[in-house]
Motif scaffolding. Sequence first.
Motif, PDB file in Angstrom:
ATOM      1  N   HIS A  42      -1.353   6.225   1.231  1.00  0.00           N
ATOM      2  CA  HIS A  42      -1.379   6.487   2.666  1.00  0.00           C
ATOM      3  C   HIS A  42      -2.310   7.671   2.909  1.00  0.00           C
ATOM      4  CE1 HIS A  42       2.045   3.768   3.341  1.00  0.00           C
ATOM      5  NE2 HIS A  42       2.474   4.237   2.179  1.00  0.00           N
ATOM      6  N   THR A  52       4.142   1.750   9.423  1.00  0.00           N
ATOM      7  CA  THR A  52       3.219   2.881   9.315  1.00  0.00           C
ATOM      8  C   THR A  52       3.987   4.122   8.882  1.00  0.00           C
ATOM      9  OG1 THR A  52       1.713   2.020  10.985  1.00  0.00           O
ATOM     10  CG2 THR A  52       1.646   4.386  10.591  1.00  0.00           C
ATOM     11  N   ALA A  63      -2.353   2.922   5.630  1.00  0.00           N
ATOM     12  CA  ALA A  63      -2.086   2.376   4.305  1.00  0.00           C
ATOM     13  C   ALA A  63      -3.360   1.769   3.745  1.00  0.00           C
ATOM     14  CB  ALA A  63      -0.988   1.330   4.380  1.00  0.00           C
ATOM     15  N   TYR A 101      -0.433   7.948   9.106  1.00  0.00           N
ATOM     16  CA  TYR A 101      -1.247   7.651   7.927  1.00  0.00           C
ATOM     17  C   TYR A 101      -1.657   6.178   7.942  1.00  0.00           C
ATOM     18  CZ  TYR A 101       0.046  12.109   5.753  1.00  0.00           C
ATOM     19  OH  TYR A 101       0.203  13.443   5.471  1.00  0.00           O
TER      20      TYR A 101
END
Length: 651
Positions: free
Chosen positions: A120, A159, A213, A211
């Motif tokens: 991430h 997420t 992925a 973040y």
Amino acid sequence: MLRHFKTFPGVVTDDTPYASQGFATASNHIRWVEGKAEMRGGYVDACPGFLVPGKTRSQRQWTTVRGQALTALGSTEGIFVVVEKRVHDVTPTLASFDGTIQGSRIFAPGHGVRPGQLVHVRGGGVGSTLVLPADPFRTAAGLSQVLVSAGGHGLPDNTLLKIAGATPVDGENVNGLRTVLAAGPDTLVLHLDEVAASTASAGGTPTVDAYRACRVVSVEADAFIVDTVGNGDVTVVPTLLPGREDGVLPGGYGVGGYGVGPFGANISYDTRAAFLPRVWSLDTFGETLVAAPIGGPLFRWDPNPSKRAVVVPNAPAHIDWLCVTAERVLMAFGCTHLDGVYDPLAVRWCNVGDLDMWTPSSANNAGDDRFGRGSYIVAGFATDAGVVVWTDTAVYGGSATGDPSQFYRFDTISDNCGLVSPNAVVVRADGECWWLGPGNVVYGMAGGKPREVDCPVTSWLTVDPVQAYKAFACTDSRFSAVTFYAGDRYIRLDTKEAAANPRLGWSVGTHDMTTSGDLSVMGYAMAVRADGKVVAQDVGTSFDGEPITAFVRFAPSELADENGDGEFCVNLNRVHLDCRLTGAIKVRVISKRWPELPDRVKGPWILTPEKLRFDPRVQGRQFALEVFSDGTADAWRLGLPRVDTSQGPRR
């Protein structure tokens, strides 16, 4: 002459067709009910819109103290939890580190990531910082979900968020890493540890970083390539490295491929686990999920799908299998000793009710032991009567002694009856066990010593020794059945039929599942397909809208002529199928004059509930019936077929 076409409830593949008269010789997607062949139900998508990444080989269902039904799925990619028809990623994250991204290359000396790993990333134009109003967290009294106002966020489900500077929400600290449960156009859904006491907005003015992925494509000494681009400083949060989907032979140059290994997860890659397909052992400690990938550390997950599983720091660093006993003790099998040395025959257990205490002393019940038979422990399971443990060659029984200096005692139950795979066993609460041993031998045990089960379909199932840990078993409690799966094939035993004759009750077929379970707290029997789709089994008459091919083919049977001496052929004039039917069913007739001659096949005849007879008008000395369906709306159970015959010419 009208006569019964005699059949027996069972498939035989290990004998000749002639010696198997009356039995079936092939089948697919059937079961035996009250001595009759019945088409099994289909399946439906249990989590529409969701797929579990990787190959799922383990599952565990349980209910929280608030009555919420949960299923944990152990995949080669990590741990996933099914909550109310949604799949949530709770795979453990590892320690974060900083770096610099230039294009798709992230420079980070000593990064430790490996190809295929999920990371991430936030910064350098990757990910985002959300713009939130004051008090963006909205709770509702009596619910554990919290709604986050985040206009135009553009984020997908699952997420990873990093929340900082938030004031308590309904008394709970929401700062740290959280995973989005569901994403709407302008809102995000998170989960609290407890249900909210009031309906309110809270949280102050937090900073929330989202973040992205990313998948690691390749690695270099001081950098790694990801499947996104950016420019600038980044923070990287790696997740647990994916495990093997397939087993490999140990030894040899290049085995495993460059960078394939569980770096950063405390997994000893120099052990046998390095060459095995990833299998998770999953159990519950109260309402807390405890999990370990084979060869990995112990993780725990408290039932909050917005949080990730975390490592249990004092537990053995290497665990091949685990179980939780009735005394609320977690046992680790095939694990590291206190000195950190891995022993495939060691067992250690924690203090009663305390996952963090593993060092034995006079003040606790933690302890250890070692098994003397076999080369390694395969699995262990708790029952109402104690613990049953399998090595590759033997089975042991364990029980609590009440002596704090040695809280558990293990004794050999039997030798030469090992287990081929940790999931290739069914253990019921009352201690009854069924398992698949080396050489495709099926064992049963219900108190006392194991017994070798008469299994006339062993030739159907092939267990590749290198891929043996993919084999699994499950029960079907509604029909008292147990099924063993290996590769794309299965063998099933309907145990009620076998009670009268141990050769009865078997069926065979093909499948595309990687794990399968029994009817449980979810209200259905859950399975996961090879493509990651989670399905509810034995539901409906199709495979999620696709046709089901179900059939049973009986061995050729001799229909004696009027003299009963086989001198004359027999004319098969009419067949009365006798069948409980919805939709349609098809029948073929196979006839022979001599066993060595090729089959003569006529049909199929399509039968409906309104018409269950047909006139094949074939001649021979041996006749076989094949009954099948291949639609999306068919369901059937055979009854007692009858045939109308007359004497034919001399053979």
